[in-house]
Design a protein around this motif. Structure first.
Motif, mmCIF file in Angstrom:
data_model
loop_
_atom_site.group_PDB
_atom_site.id
_atom_site.type_symbol
_atom_site.label_atom_id
_atom_site.label_comp_id
_atom_site.label_asym_id
_atom_site.label_seq_id
_atom_site.Cartn_x
_atom_site.Cartn_y
_atom_site.Cartn_z
ATOM 1 N N ASN B 6 0.822 -1.206 0.000
ATOM 2 C CA ASN B 6 0.000 0.000 0.000
ATOM 3 C C ASN B 6 0.853 1.251 0.000
ATOM 4 O OD1 ASN B 6 -2.385 -1.281 -0.129
ATOM 5 N ND2 ASN B 6 -2.723 -1.313 2.104
ATOM 6 N N ASP B 9 2.072 1.733 -3.342
ATOM 7 C CA ASP B 9 1.001 2.217 -4.206
ATOM 8 C C ASP B 9 0.774 3.707 -4.016
ATOM 9 O OD1 ASP B 9 0.679 -0.217 -5.231
ATOM 10 O OD2 ASP B 9 -1.145 -0.741 -4.121
ATOM 11 N N SER B 10 0.706 4.102 -2.732
ATOM 12 C CA SER B 10 0.415 5.522 -2.501
ATOM 13 C C SER B 10 1.580 6.389 -2.951
ATOM 14 C CB SER B 10 0.081 5.780 -1.031
ATOM 15 O OG SER B 10 1.034 5.193 -0.213
ATOM 16 N N SER B 12 3.573 5.701 -5.523
ATOM 17 C CA SER B 12 3.535 5.833 -6.979
ATOM 18 C C SER B 12 2.363 6.708 -7.412
ATOM 19 C CB SER B 12 3.462 4.458 -7.649
ATOM 20 O OG SER B 12 2.352 3.763 -7.176
ATOM 21 N N ALA B 13 1.265 6.642 -6.623
ATOM 22 C CA ALA B 13 0.131 7.511 -6.938
ATOM 23 C C ALA B 13 0.526 8.974 -6.763
ATOM 24 C CB ALA B 13 -1.047 7.177 -6.028
ATOM 25 N N LYS B 16 2.576 10.025 -9.555
ATOM 26 C CA LYS B 16 1.781 10.215 -10.759
ATOM 27 C C LYS B 16 1.061 11.558 -10.709
ATOM 28 C CE LYS B 16 0.543 5.976 -12.292
ATOM 29 N NZ LYS B 16 -0.357 4.832 -12.096
ATOM 30 N N CYS B 17 0.565 11.895 -9.534
ATOM 31 C CA CYS B 17 -0.171 13.161 -9.389
ATOM 32 C C CYS B 17 0.765 14.363 -9.364
ATOM 33 C CB CYS B 17 -1.004 13.168 -8.118
ATOM 34 S SG CYS B 17 -2.258 11.912 -8.117
#
Lengths: 255, 223
Positions: B6, B9-10, B12-13, B16-17
């Motif tokens: 997680n 994931d956060s 990489s998120a 991305k943002c």
């Protein structure tokens, strides 16, 4: 003759009204900015606004002092009817600032003379000026001139000094050195002059030491590929460490 | 096992943002020792932290490098460097680990150097950790000086000292007669507008300090 004068008056009034409207708009814009953008507003834009307003004032006074402009002082505005009732048309033309054309407001709006308070003050001063003795006046003027010229001397002397100083500083004084900048940046960025082994003479010996433990596990496999100068400088401490280690390992077998 | 996933994931998120400030906009310059007071005075007038006065710092920085051999004989091995910084004047502050990427100079229209930069706080065991990883100390120095803030901009005026002995705390000597001046902003990538603000701020420090884009590659050739 009469007609021509009237025409002139009309055109003059028209241009004055236009200038006054411009002025009003820019003042309103400035007030709006002050009230709504006071957090983000900076001095340059504030001064720009101020310059605009002062330019408009200048052009207004130019129009009024123009040859073609009739002498407005000689004209009178005659209020024909006063009423305490609300006047919608008046309110509309004045953007709801003046809603009635009544007795208490008209003297203020149509005033052509100074305010009574200011007028009496002016009168007092004029009386004082008239009552002054000629000799006394001359004396006062002389002392005043003396003071002013003294201040003028001080200011111009200070300016001269300042100009000399600033010009000499501009030419000779240097606050930073390009070489130092490069030295510092290279040191912080790439370690120029800060590395463990800055003198090149130590390189061959430490390079030789590097060769011995080449088979040690975890040692950088690509040692041979990079130029020995930089590598030796960076790797010297590790080489020493490994040497001790390998020696310690060898001892038990020796005995 | 879900927790690290997680976190990744956060991360990489977030990447991305484009909300991670991982780009450093940088201008560098220097000022001679005798004029540093004038510069500090001017900075005090220009910067935000007026009431509290300039913030002083006294840091020790270690630059580690890790050499990774590339497979294939033709490509040279890549050098990966990491910096560890610790405060000498304040105890019980965390160490700072920092990665600085290759600098991009860009063309003339770009007012500042841009390089990727990732900072994180860590404990004092980072030095041992990096050593265990195979990193070696490339060089080290001590920086002592003042830090100013102006909005998002950070201005440091620091004296750089060379370590005298092998251990910190022994005699140190300044490496030049000047203070290093750096103006930097950390921002997410693509926020080039800040560079313009920096250029304007740098203009205000002239002619006391010439803050410029400095090309490391050219420096390597000169010196």
């Amino acid at each position: 003759m009469q007609q021509r004068e009237e025409k002139q008056l009309d055109s003059a009034l028209e241009s004055i009204i236009q200038r006054v409207n411009d002025l009003k708009q820019s003042i309103a814009a400035m007030i709006f900015k002050l009230e709504n953008e006071y957090e983000t507003m900076n001095w340059p834009s504030f001064l720009d606004n101020y310059a605009l307003i002062s330019g408009q004032l200048t052009s207004l006074s130019k129009v009024m002092s123009h040859d073609k402009c009739p002498v407005l002082r000689n004209l009178t505005v005659l209020p024909l009817m006063l009423s305490p009732e609300r006047d919608e048309q008046l309110a509309q033309t004045t953007e709801h600032r003046v809603t009635t054309f009544a007795h208490d407001l008209v003297p203020d709006y149509l005033r052509t003379k100074l305010e009574p308070l200011a007028e009496t003050k002016m009168l007092q001063l004029e009386n004082k000026a008239v009552g002054l003795q000629y000799d006394n006046a001359q004396k006062q003027i002389a002392t005043y001139q003396k003071v002013v010229s003294h201040v003028w001397d001080i200011v111009s002397k200070a300016r001269e000094e300042w100009e000399v100083e600033s010009s000499s500083r501009g030419n000779t004084q240097q606050n930073s050195s390009v070489a130092d900048t490069h030295l510092l940046v290279a040191a912080v960025g790439m370690g120029k002059g800060l590395k463990m082994n800055p003198n090149g003479q130590a390189n061959p010996t430490s390079g030789g030491m590097m060769v011995a433990p080449s088979g040690r596990p975890g040692g950088a496999p690509g040692q041979g590929q990079i130029p020995p100068t930089t590598q030796a400088m960076n790797k010297a401490p590790s080489a020493i460490k490994t040497n001790i280690k390998s020696a310690a390992q060898m001892h038990p077998y020796g005995r | 096992m879900s927790a690290p996933g997680n976190a990744m994931d956060s991360l990489s998120a977030a990447l991305k943002c484009n909300i991670i400030p991982n780009q450093e906009y940088l201008l560098q310059g220097s000022v001679l020792d005798q004029y540093v007071e004038v510069l500090l005075h001017r900075l005090r007038g220009l910067c935000d932290n007026v009431d509290s006065g300039p913030e002083s710092f006294h840091d020790h920085e270690l630059c580690f490098s890790l050499r990774i051999a590339n497979t294939g004989a033709t490509t040279p091995m890549s050098v990966f460097s990491l910096r560890v910084r610790r405060a000498l004047d304040v105890s019980d502050t965390p160490y700072q680990l920092r990665y600085i990427g290759q600098q991009e100079l860009g063309d003339k229209n770009r007012p500042t150097v841009v390089r990727s930069s990732i900072d994180m706080a860590c404990s004092s065991t980072i030095v041992d950790f990096l050593t265990e990883l195979g990193c070696r100390v490339d060089f080290e120095y001590i920086a002592r000086g003042y830090m100013f803030r102006k909005g998002r901009m950070k201005i440091t005026v620091s004296k750089i000292f060379k370590m005298g002995g092998n251990k910190p705390g022994e005699t140190v000597e300044p490496i030049s007669q000047s203070y290093l001046v750096e103006l930097s902003v950390l921002a997410p990538s693509g926020q080039d507008a800040i560079a313009e603000d920096m250029r304007i701020f740098a203009e205000q420090l002239r002619p006391l300090v010439q803050l410029e884009k400095i090309d490391y590659k050219r420096l390597g050739n000169i010196m």
